[in-house]
Enzyme design. Structure first.
Site, short mmCIF file in Angstrom:
data_model
loop_
_atom_site.label_atom_id
_atom_site.label_comp_id
_atom_site.label_asym_id
_atom_site.label_seq_id
_atom_site.Cartn_x
_atom_site.Cartn_y
_atom_site.Cartn_z
N HIS A 131 0.78 -1.20 -0.08
CA HIS A 131 0.01 0.06 0.00
C HIS A 131 0.79 1.32 -0.07
O HIS A 131 0.67 2.05 -0.80
CB HIS A 131 -1.10 0.16 1.14
CG HIS A 131 -1.93 -1.05 1.42
ND1 HIS A 131 -2.13 -1.69 2.69
CD2 HIS A 131 -3.01 -1.51 0.41
CE1 HIS A 131 -3.03 -2.57 2.46
NE2 HIS A 131 -3.57 -2.43 1.29
N LYS A 146 -16.33 -6.43 8.60
CA LYS A 146 -14.99 -7.53 7.90
C LYS A 146 -14.49 -7.85 9.30
O LYS A 146 -13.39 -8.62 8.98
CB LYS A 146 -14.23 -6.63 7.08
CG LYS A 146 -14.90 -6.67 5.72
CD LYS A 146 -13.76 -6.34 4.84
CE LYS A 146 -14.09 -6.43 3.31
NZ LYS A 146 -12.79 -5.83 2.41
N ARG A 159 -2.05 -6.38 -8.29
CA ARG A 159 -0.63 -6.88 -8.10
C ARG A 159 -0.76 -8.12 -9.20
O ARG A 159 0.32 -8.11 -9.88
CB ARG A 159 -0.74 -7.70 -6.71
CG ARG A 159 -0.87 -6.76 -5.57
CD ARG A 159 -1.23 -7.25 -4.40
NE ARG A 159 -2.86 -7.57 -4.30
CZ ARG A 159 -3.27 -7.65 -3.51
NH1 ARG A 159 -2.92 -7.90 -2.03
NH2 ARG A 159 -4.77 -8.15 -3.51
N SER A 183 -2.94 -7.58 3.06
CA SER A 183 -3.24 -7.33 4.43
C SER A 183 -3.77 -8.78 5.13
O SER A 183 -3.31 -8.96 6.29
CB SER A 183 -4.41 -6.20 4.82
OG SER A 183 -3.86 -5.19 4.16
O1 PNS Z 1 -8.99 -2.57 0.13
P1 PNS Z 1 -10.27 -3.15 -0.30
O2 PNS Z 1 -11.09 -3.98 0.60
O3 PNS Z 1 -9.93 -4.01 -1.58
O4 PNS Z 1 -11.07 -2.17 -0.57
C1 PNS Z 1 -12.29 -2.22 -1.17
C2 PNS Z 1 -13.19 -0.45 -1.23
C3 PNS Z 1 -13.17 -0.03 0.07
C4 PNS Z 1 -12.37 0.23 -2.35
C5 PNS Z 1 -14.41 -0.94 -1.71
O5 PNS Z 1 -15.01 -1.77 -1.14
C6 PNS Z 1 -15.27 0.36 -1.86
O6 PNS Z 1 -15.02 1.27 -2.49
N1 PNS Z 1 -16.44 0.27 -1.00
C7 PNS Z 1 -17.23 1.33 -0.62
C8 PNS Z 1 -18.84 1.19 -1.04
C9 PNS Z 1 -18.80 1.59 -2.72
O7 PNS Z 1 -18.76 2.56 -3.03
N2 PNS Z 1 -19.20 0.37 -3.40
C10 PNS Z 1 -19.57 0.31 -4.73
C11 PNS Z 1 -18.27 0.29 -5.45
S1 PNS Z 1 -17.95 -0.78 -6.80
#
Ligand code: PNS
Length: 160
Positions: free
Chosen positions: A17, A41, A90, A128
């Site tokens: 990150h 989560k 990745r 993570s």
């Molecule tokens: O690190 P992660 O868990 O892969 O991040 C995922 C994240 C936070 C980028 C994604 O879950 C997100 O943007 N969630 C917010 C809700 C949202 O906007 N959902 C629709 C987007 S497709």
């Protein structure tokens, strides 16, 4: 001014990150690292702890600000006038999920462009989830997370 958002769960921040944050900061005027408030989560670290760790590890990068958000990412982006989503990719396996999110975000907010960035090769396998698992089972993760994160893991429920 180009404002990018680097959203994620960051439970916890890894060197992968951090590498993406530093690369993003070279491209954009401001990079807002945005921690999703999603207690569903069962995270190891609270949102406040994750934000504090990210702040400590990015103190030397001027363009970086640490935020949290609830709800839709695009609503957060509108609030902070961000037009770019930065996501690290990745391996090819990341691509399908990332493609869906990027296209959904663009459907919801035409002003949102997603930029996929590659981390340094040595971090292409770091996540993570794996870092927490290896740490919990006694493996050495000191080259995979920043020092403050390692200390926080030792003091967390996983370290006892
Ligand atoms: O690190 P992660 O868990 O892969 O991040 C995922 C994240 C936070 C980028 C994604 O879950 C997100 O943007 N969630 C917010 C809700 C949202 O906007 N959902 C629709 C987007 S497709």
């Amino acid at each position: 001014m180009r404002i990018a958002v680097y959203p994620g769960t960051f439970d916890p921040l890894t060197n992968g990150h951090l590498d993406i944050i530093r690369r993003g900061a070279r491209l954009f005027d401001r990079v807002l690292v945005a921690v999703l408030e999603n207690e569903g989560k069962s995270p190891v670290f609270s949102v406040a702890e994750r934000m504090e760790l990210i702040s400590r590890c990015t103190r030397d990068v001027d363009a970086v600000e640490v935020h949290s958000f609830k709800g839709l990412l695009v609503d957060f982006m509108r609030r902070v006038n961000a037009t770019v989503v930065v996501r690290g990719i990745r391996a090819v396996s990341d691509y399908e999920y990332e493609l869906q999110m990027a296209l959904m975000n663009r459907e919801l907010y035409d002003g949102a462009e997603t930029i996929f960035m590659l981390p340094a090769v040595e971090y292409t396998y770091v996540s993570s989830r794996l870092v927490k698992e290896v740490f919990r089972l006694g493996g050495d993760i000191s080259s995979l997370v920043p020092g403050p994160v390692l200390e926080a893991l030792k003091a967390s429920s996983l370290g006892r």
